[in-house]
Design a protein around this motif. Structure first.
Motif, PDB file in Angstrom:
ATOM      1  N   LYS A  14       0.852  -1.194   0.000  1.00 16.68           N
ATOM      2  CA  LYS A  14       0.000   0.000   0.000  1.00 16.68           C
ATOM      3  C   LYS A  14       0.884   1.238   0.000  1.00 16.68           C
ATOM      4  CE  LYS A  14      -4.474   1.113   0.492  1.00 16.68           C
ATOM      5  NZ  LYS A  14      -5.572   0.540  -0.298  1.00 16.68           N
ATOM      6  N   THR A  15       0.423   2.289  -0.652  1.00 19.21           N
ATOM      7  CA  THR A  15       1.107   3.571  -0.612  1.00 19.21           C
ATOM      8  C   THR A  15       0.634   4.350   0.602  1.00 19.21           C
ATOM      9  OG1 THR A  15       1.271   3.632  -3.022  1.00 19.21           O
ATOM     10  CG2 THR A  15       1.535   5.731  -1.852  1.00 19.21           C
ATOM     11  N   LEU A  16       1.585   4.835   1.404  1.00 23.04           N
ATOM     12  CA  LEU A  16       1.234   5.551   2.624  1.00 23.04           C
ATOM     13  C   LEU A  16       0.839   6.996   2.334  1.00 23.04           C
ATOM     14  CD1 LEU A  16       4.072   4.354   5.042  1.00 23.04           C
ATOM     15  CD2 LEU A  16       1.727   3.504   4.871  1.00 23.04           C
ATOM     16  N   SER A  17      -0.091   7.475   3.140  1.00 22.13           N
ATOM     17  CA  SER A  17      -0.486   8.878   3.111  1.00 22.13           C
ATOM     18  C   SER A  17      -0.173   9.497   4.463  1.00 22.13           C
ATOM     19  CB  SER A  17      -1.991   9.015   2.818  1.00 22.13           C
ATOM     20  OG  SER A  17      -2.312   8.455   1.558  1.00 22.13           O
ATOM     21  N   HIS A  18      -0.012  10.791   4.478  1.00 19.93           N
ATOM     22  CA  HIS A  18       0.321  11.499   5.718  1.00 19.93           C
ATOM     23  C   HIS A  18      -0.735  11.210   6.790  1.00 19.93           C
ATOM     24  CE1 HIS A  18       1.140  14.757   8.545  1.00 19.93           C
ATOM     25  NE2 HIS A  18       2.327  14.860   7.968  1.00 19.93           N
ATOM     26  N   GLY A  19      -0.266  10.824   7.989  1.00 22.66           N
ATOM     27  CA  GLY A  19      -1.178  10.544   9.085  1.00 22.66           C
ATOM     28  C   GLY A  19      -1.562   9.083   9.224  1.00 22.66           C
ATOM     29  N   ASP A  20      -1.171   8.244   8.264  1.00 13.52           N
ATOM     30  CA  ASP A  20      -1.499   6.818   8.353  1.00 13.52           C
ATOM     31  C   ASP A  20      -0.807   6.182   9.553  1.00 13.52           C
ATOM     32  OD1 ASP A  20      -3.164   6.648   6.190  1.00 13.52           O
ATOM     33  OD2 ASP A  20      -1.645   5.925   4.790  1.00 13.52           O
ATOM     34  N   LEU A  21      -1.489   5.196  10.149  1.00 13.94           N
ATOM     35  CA  LEU A  21      -0.919   4.420  11.242  1.00 13.94           C
ATOM     36  C   LEU A  21      -0.546   3.044  10.719  1.00 13.94           C
ATOM     37  CD1 LEU A  21      -3.356   5.252  14.202  1.00 13.94           C
ATOM     38  CD2 LEU A  21      -1.123   6.264  13.720  1.00 13.94           C
ATOM     39  N   ILE A  22       0.690   2.654  10.925  1.00 19.25           N
ATOM     40  CA  ILE A  22       1.149   1.357  10.467  1.00 19.25           C
ATOM     41  C   ILE A  22       1.622   0.545  11.673  1.00 19.25           C
ATOM     42  CG2 ILE A  22       3.494   2.190   9.962  1.00 19.25           C
ATOM     43  CD1 ILE A  22       3.448   0.196   7.548  1.00 19.25           C
ATOM     44  N   SER A  23       1.184  -0.716  11.746  1.00 18.19           N
ATOM     45  CA  SER A  23       1.523  -1.587  12.866  1.00 18.19           C
ATOM     46  C   SER A  23       2.170  -2.860  12.358  1.00 18.19           C
ATOM     47  CB  SER A  23       0.270  -1.934  13.679  1.00 18.19           C
ATOM     48  OG  SER A  23      -0.304  -0.777  14.246  1.00 18.19           O
ATOM     49  N   ILE A  24       3.308  -3.193  12.947  1.00 17.00           N
ATOM     50  CA  ILE A  24       4.015  -4.438  12.652  1.00 17.00           C
ATOM     51  C   ILE A  24       4.369  -5.051  13.992  1.00 17.00           C
ATOM     52  CG2 ILE A  24       5.983  -5.502  11.500  1.00 17.00           C
ATOM     53  CD1 ILE A  24       6.172  -2.954   9.769  1.00 17.00           C
ATOM     54  N   GLY A  25       3.735  -6.181  14.328  1.00 15.82           N
ATOM     55  CA  GLY A  25       3.948  -6.764  15.651  1.00 15.82           C
ATOM     56  C   GLY A  25       3.454  -5.810  16.721  1.00 15.82           C
ATOM     57  N   SER A  26       4.315  -5.533  17.708  1.00 12.81           N
ATOM     58  CA  SER A  26       3.917  -4.638  18.797  1.00 12.81           C
ATOM     59  C   SER A  26       4.291  -3.184  18.526  1.00 12.81           C
ATOM     60  CB  SER A  26       4.573  -5.086  20.111  1.00 12.81           C
ATOM     61  OG  SER A  26       5.981  -5.076  19.996  1.00 12.81           O
ATOM     62  N   LEU A  27       4.867  -2.898  17.351  1.00 13.33           N
ATOM     63  CA  LEU A  27       5.252  -1.533  16.999  1.00 13.33           C
ATOM     64  C   LEU A  27       4.138  -0.857  16.213  1.00 13.33           C
ATOM     65  CD1 LEU A  27       7.328   0.798  16.584  1.00 13.33           C
ATOM     66  CD2 LEU A  27       8.013  -0.376  14.491  1.00 13.33           C
ATOM     67  N   THR A  28       3.712   0.321  16.663  1.00 12.62           N
ATOM     68  CA  THR A  28       2.760   1.136  15.917  1.00 12.62           C
ATOM     69  C   THR A  28       3.374   2.512  15.720  1.00 12.62           C
ATOM     70  OG1 THR A  28       0.842  -0.027  16.838  1.00 12.62           O
ATOM     71  CG2 THR A  28       0.440   2.127  15.850  1.00 12.62           C
ATOM     72  N   ALA A  29       3.354   2.988  14.489  1.00 14.34           N
ATOM     73  CA  ALA A  29       3.962   4.277  14.170  1.00 14.34           C
ATOM     74  C   ALA A  29       3.058   5.061  13.229  1.00 14.34           C
ATOM     75  CB  ALA A  29       5.343   4.086  13.544  1.00 14.34           C
ATOM     76  N   LYS A  30       3.222   6.376  13.238  1.00 18.14           N
ATOM     77  CA  LYS A  30       2.466   7.256  12.345  1.00 18.14           C
ATOM     78  C   LYS A  30       3.391   7.741  11.231  1.00 18.14           C
ATOM     79  CE  LYS A  30      -0.523  10.302  13.878  1.00 18.14           C
ATOM     80  NZ  LYS A  30      -1.141  11.510  14.504  1.00 18.14           N
ATOM     81  N   TYR A  31       2.853   7.701  10.004  1.00 24.89           N
ATOM     82  CA  TYR A  31       3.614   8.202   8.863  1.00 24.89           C
ATOM     83  C   TYR A  31       3.424   9.712   8.765  1.00 24.89           C
ATOM     84  CZ  TYR A  31       5.248   8.819   4.062  1.00 24.89           C
ATOM     85  OH  TYR A  31       5.913   9.238   2.944  1.00 24.89           O
ATOM     86  N   VAL A  32       4.521  10.452   8.809  1.00 25.03           N
ATOM     87  CA  VAL A  32       4.437  11.921   8.815  1.00 25.03           C
ATOM     88  C   VAL A  32       4.959  12.531   7.517  1.00 25.03           C
ATOM     89  CG1 VAL A  32       4.515  12.122  11.322  1.00 25.03           C
ATOM     90  CG2 VAL A  32       6.660  12.059  10.029  1.00 25.03           C
ATOM     91  N   GLY A  33       4.978  11.741   6.466  1.00 22.15           N
ATOM     92  CA  GLY A  33       5.382  12.263   5.162  1.00 22.15           C
ATOM     93  C   GLY A  33       6.797  11.911   4.787  1.00 22.15           C
ATOM     94  N   THR A  34       7.709  11.973   5.754  1.00 21.42           N
ATOM     95  CA  THR A  34       9.114  11.666   5.480  1.00 21.42           C
ATOM     96  C   THR A  34       9.666  10.574   6.384  1.00 21.42           C
ATOM     97  OG1 THR A  34       9.803  13.412   7.013  1.00 21.42           O
ATOM     98  CG2 THR A  34       9.594  14.013   4.675  1.00 21.42           C
ATOM     99  N   ALA A  35       8.892  10.183   7.391  1.00 19.64           N
ATOM    100  CA  ALA A  35       9.393   9.192   8.346  1.00 19.64           C
ATOM    101  C   ALA A  35       8.236   8.560   9.098  1.00 19.64           C
ATOM    102  CB  ALA A  35      10.362   9.853   9.330  1.00 19.64           C
ATOM    103  N   LEU A  36       8.557   7.491   9.847  1.00 19.17           N
ATOM    104  CA  LEU A  36       7.603   6.859  10.745  1.00 19.17           C
ATOM    105  C   LEU A  36       7.946   7.268  12.171  1.00 19.17           C
ATOM    106  CD1 LEU A  36       7.476   3.252   9.249  1.00 19.17           C
ATOM    107  CD2 LEU A  36       5.672   4.966   9.136  1.00 19.17           C
TER     108      LEU A  36
END
Length: 205
Positions: A14-36
């Protein structure tokens, strides 16, 4: 192999958009355009049950139960037999969706993101799930082989098993059959099984 979730939905690509939440295992991060950016910035997620109601036919099992748990804390719920403790536990872990109410984990709905959060929740039931005829370490190794991603090698699984055995003071009982352990040691082994995957939340019934 245990799943990658985007805004609570399991994805492959999937292509990420600003503000998306991505979870892998116990890690959850927000995509801010240039980084997680990790959401877990305070050493854990807050947890809140809001107005949980459970009833069967006309019998009320839980009536407007609300409480909050801060990150990195321990909360005990006590009461007499039949008070509804296990019913509440099933509701707040998503095993039974309540008639009304909501559970929030880090300001996100458990019920709306159940597939994602199920990998981050550890639950130790009243009845031990481990095979009593296996040695303690072997039982945990078997559990690790079922719960860890398929690309986790045998040495990595063994290392994690040794870690939880040490954490729960079970190293000296590693080669003892589970049915030869004391009641407390058996329960600690059940806890060890859930700790293998380092869950964000651990529930003990």
């Amino acid at each position: 192999s245990n799943g990658t979730f985007l805004n609570g939905t399991r994805i492959k690509r999937k292509t990420l958009s600003h503000g998306d939440l991505i979870s892998i295992g116990s890690l959850t991060a927000k995509y801010v355009g240039t980084a997680l950016e990790p959401l877990d910035t305070k050493g854990g997620f807050s947890f809140a049950a809001n107005s949980i109601n459970v009833s069967i036919n006309e019998k009320v099992l839980l009536d407007d139960v609300s409480f909050a748990v801060n990150p990195r804390s321990l909360t005990a719920i006590i009461g007499p037999s039949g008070a509804g403790k296990s019913t509440l536990l099933n509701a707040i872990t998503g095993r039974r969706i309540p008639n009304t109410g909501e559970v929030m984990i880090g300001e996100r709905s458990l019920y709306e993101n159940l597939s994602e959060f199920s990998t981050q929740i550890g639950l130790v039931p009243q009845s031990d799930l481990l095979h009593s005829g296996l040695r303690t370490k072997r039982a945990l190794e078997y559990g690790a082989s079922l719960r860890f991603p398929k690309d986790t090698n045998k040495d990595e699984r063994a290392e994690r098993v040794d870690e939880v055995l040490s954490e729960l003071a079970l190293s000296e009982r590693a080669d003892l059959r589970i049915d030869k352990l004391s009641g407390g040691q058996r329960k600690r082994t059940s806890v060890a099984l859930e700790l293998l995957t380092q869950p964000s939340l651990l529930f003990l019934d």
